[in-house]
Design a protein around this motif. Structure first.
Motif, mmCIF file in Angstrom:
data_model
loop_
_atom_site.group_PDB
_atom_site.id
_atom_site.type_symbol
_atom_site.label_atom_id
_atom_site.label_comp_id
_atom_site.label_asym_id
_atom_site.label_seq_id
_atom_site.Cartn_x
_atom_site.Cartn_y
_atom_site.Cartn_z
ATOM 1 N N UNK A 22 0.799 -1.208 0.000
ATOM 2 C CA UNK A 22 0.000 0.000 0.000
ATOM 3 C C UNK A 22 0.843 1.274 0.000
ATOM 4 N N UNK A 23 1.956 1.298 0.680
ATOM 5 C CA UNK A 23 2.772 2.498 0.781
ATOM 6 C C UNK A 23 3.455 2.910 -0.500
ATOM 7 N N UNK A 24 3.463 2.064 -1.509
ATOM 8 C CA UNK A 24 4.118 2.390 -2.761
ATOM 9 C C UNK A 24 3.168 3.174 -3.656
ATOM 10 N N UNK A 25 3.088 4.453 -3.399
ATOM 11 C CA UNK A 25 2.248 5.328 -4.193
ATOM 12 C C UNK A 25 2.960 6.666 -4.339
ATOM 13 N N UNK A 26 2.504 7.447 -5.299
ATOM 14 C CA UNK A 26 3.100 8.774 -5.473
ATOM 15 C C UNK A 26 2.886 9.639 -4.231
ATOM 16 N N UNK A 27 1.710 9.531 -3.616
ATOM 17 C CA UNK A 27 1.458 10.313 -2.404
ATOM 18 C C UNK A 27 2.383 9.904 -1.265
ATOM 19 N N UNK A 28 2.635 8.605 -1.137
ATOM 20 C CA UNK A 28 3.548 8.139 -0.088
ATOM 21 C C UNK A 28 4.967 8.641 -0.354
ATOM 22 N N UNK A 29 5.370 8.645 -1.612
ATOM 23 C CA UNK A 29 6.712 9.128 -1.958
ATOM 24 C C UNK A 29 6.869 10.625 -1.693
ATOM 25 N N UNK A 30 5.775 11.367 -1.821
ATOM 26 C CA UNK A 30 5.823 12.822 -1.633
ATOM 27 C C UNK A 30 5.579 13.250 -0.195
ATOM 28 N N UNK A 31 5.409 12.322 0.706
ATOM 29 C CA UNK A 31 5.076 12.632 2.105
ATOM 30 C C UNK A 31 5.968 13.743 2.662
ATOM 31 N N UNK A 32 5.324 14.776 3.186
ATOM 32 C CA UNK A 32 6.029 15.912 3.763
ATOM 33 C C UNK A 32 6.422 16.963 2.747
ATOM 34 N N UNK A 33 6.279 16.648 1.466
ATOM 35 C CA UNK A 33 6.710 17.554 0.411
ATOM 36 C C UNK A 33 5.574 18.021 -0.476
ATOM 37 N N UNK A 34 5.882 18.067 -1.757
ATOM 38 C CA UNK A 34 4.952 18.577 -2.752
ATOM 39 C C UNK A 34 4.740 17.533 -3.827
ATOM 40 N N UNK A 35 3.494 17.376 -4.261
ATOM 41 C CA UNK A 35 3.195 16.519 -5.398
ATOM 42 C C UNK A 35 2.666 17.408 -6.511
ATOM 43 N N UNK A 95 -9.335 11.515 5.340
ATOM 44 C CA UNK A 95 -8.374 10.403 5.254
ATOM 45 C C UNK A 95 -8.605 9.584 3.983
ATOM 46 N N UNK A 96 -7.548 8.977 3.509
ATOM 47 C CA UNK A 96 -7.633 8.099 2.343
ATOM 48 C C UNK A 96 -8.351 6.813 2.728
ATOM 49 N N UNK A 97 -8.741 5.992 1.725
ATOM 50 C CA UNK A 97 -9.370 4.707 2.054
ATOM 51 C C UNK A 97 -8.520 3.838 2.985
ATOM 52 N N UNK A 98 -7.221 4.085 3.009
ATOM 53 C CA UNK A 98 -6.330 3.333 3.884
ATOM 54 C C UNK A 98 -6.374 3.852 5.321
ATOM 55 N N UNK A 99 -7.062 4.983 5.543
ATOM 56 C CA UNK A 99 -7.132 5.579 6.869
ATOM 57 C C UNK A 99 -6.048 6.607 7.115
ATOM 58 N N UNK A 100 -5.126 6.751 6.176
ATOM 59 C CA UNK A 100 -4.004 7.679 6.308
ATOM 60 C C UNK A 100 -4.398 9.041 5.738
ATOM 61 N N UNK A 101 -3.919 10.098 6.368
ATOM 62 C CA UNK A 101 -4.124 11.450 5.861
ATOM 63 C C UNK A 101 -2.731 12.004 5.516
ATOM 64 N N UNK A 102 -2.353 11.957 4.237
ATOM 65 C CA UNK A 102 -0.989 12.362 3.870
ATOM 66 C C UNK A 102 -0.724 13.855 4.093
ATOM 67 N N UNK A 103 0.520 14.156 4.431
ATOM 68 C CA UNK A 103 0.972 15.531 4.587
ATOM 69 C C UNK A 103 1.701 15.911 3.300
ATOM 70 N N UNK A 104 0.935 16.387 2.319
ATOM 71 C CA UNK A 104 1.472 16.695 0.999
ATOM 72 C C UNK A 104 0.801 17.953 0.477
ATOM 73 N N UNK A 105 1.598 18.862 -0.077
ATOM 74 C CA UNK A 105 0.991 20.006 -0.772
ATOM 75 C C UNK A 105 0.741 19.595 -2.211
ATOM 76 N N UNK A 106 -0.455 19.842 -2.682
ATOM 77 C CA UNK A 106 -0.831 19.500 -4.049
ATOM 78 C C UNK A 106 -0.736 20.748 -4.920
ATOM 79 N N UNK A 107 0.097 20.633 -5.968
ATOM 80 C CA UNK A 107 0.175 21.653 -7.004
ATOM 81 C C UNK A 107 -0.207 20.950 -8.295
#
Length: 182
Positions: free
Chosen positions: A93-106, A130-142
């Motif tokens: 599950x953690x292998x996603x673009x949002x997971x890779x961008x955690x704390x940063x910008x996507x 929260x996402x379907x996984x229950x996680x709320x990512x810390x990512x700025x979306x541009x």
């Protein structure tokens, strides 16, 4: 020109439009809210997104660029959000673009090309749910777009909710034909 990820990089140009764009980048760089960068093909939307990241508080965190035209969905999920099925492969599950961008910008390039089902998950993300996984990512979306998202929504090709959320803060890139001297 400096490397786009360098915080000292600048856009080339001295026209009024480019000076205003530099000011807008400085004002919006430290925001945490979603931002739509809109302009014609070749106008520098991706460079502006990189400058926003490099000059913001997330500059030391990842910058992940996603071509929305290449996003697809399967019964197991999509590459933007990762797996959301509770089946055997859920450990990945953690292998996603949002997971890779955690704390940063996507950066969502060509956001108008996001598949409809993924658009609905993106609406939830931008609302802070929260996402379907229950996680709320810390990512700025541009996001970038060269089309009018409101027209796309009226035509039924884009989620009106997503268009509304992205159109809340727009940074317009002036067309190159209007800044020939630069």
């Amino acid at each position: 020109m400096d490397h786009p990820s360098d915080a000292s990089a600048v856009l080339v140009g001295k026209t009024k439009a480019m000076v205003e764009l530099q000011k807008a980048i400085a004002a919006k760089a430290s925001l945490r809210t979603p931002l739509l960068v809109r302009g014609e093909k070749g106008s520098g939307k991706e460079l502006v997104a990189r400058l926003l990241h490099a000059r913001g508080s997330r500059k030391d965190a990842p910058f992940v660029e996603v071509d929305c035209g290449k996003l697809t969905e399967s019964p197991f999920g999509d590459p933007l959000f990762g797996l959301y099925d509770q089946g055997a492969a859920a450990h990945a599950r953690g292998l996603s673009y949002l997971a890779l961008a955690e704390g940063g910008t996507i950066l969502l390039r060509n956001v108008q090309a996001v598949p409809h089902a993924i658009q609905q998950r993106l609406v939830s993300l931008l609302r802070g749910e929260p996402l379907p996984t229950g996680v709320r990512p810390d990512v700025r979306v541009v996001a970038t777009s060269r089309t009018n998202l409101l027209q796309e929504a009226v035509a039924g090709r884009f989620s009106p909710e997503l268009a509304s959320l992205l159109l809340a803060d727009v940074l317009e890139i002036p067309p190159i034909r209007e800044r020939k001297r630069d």
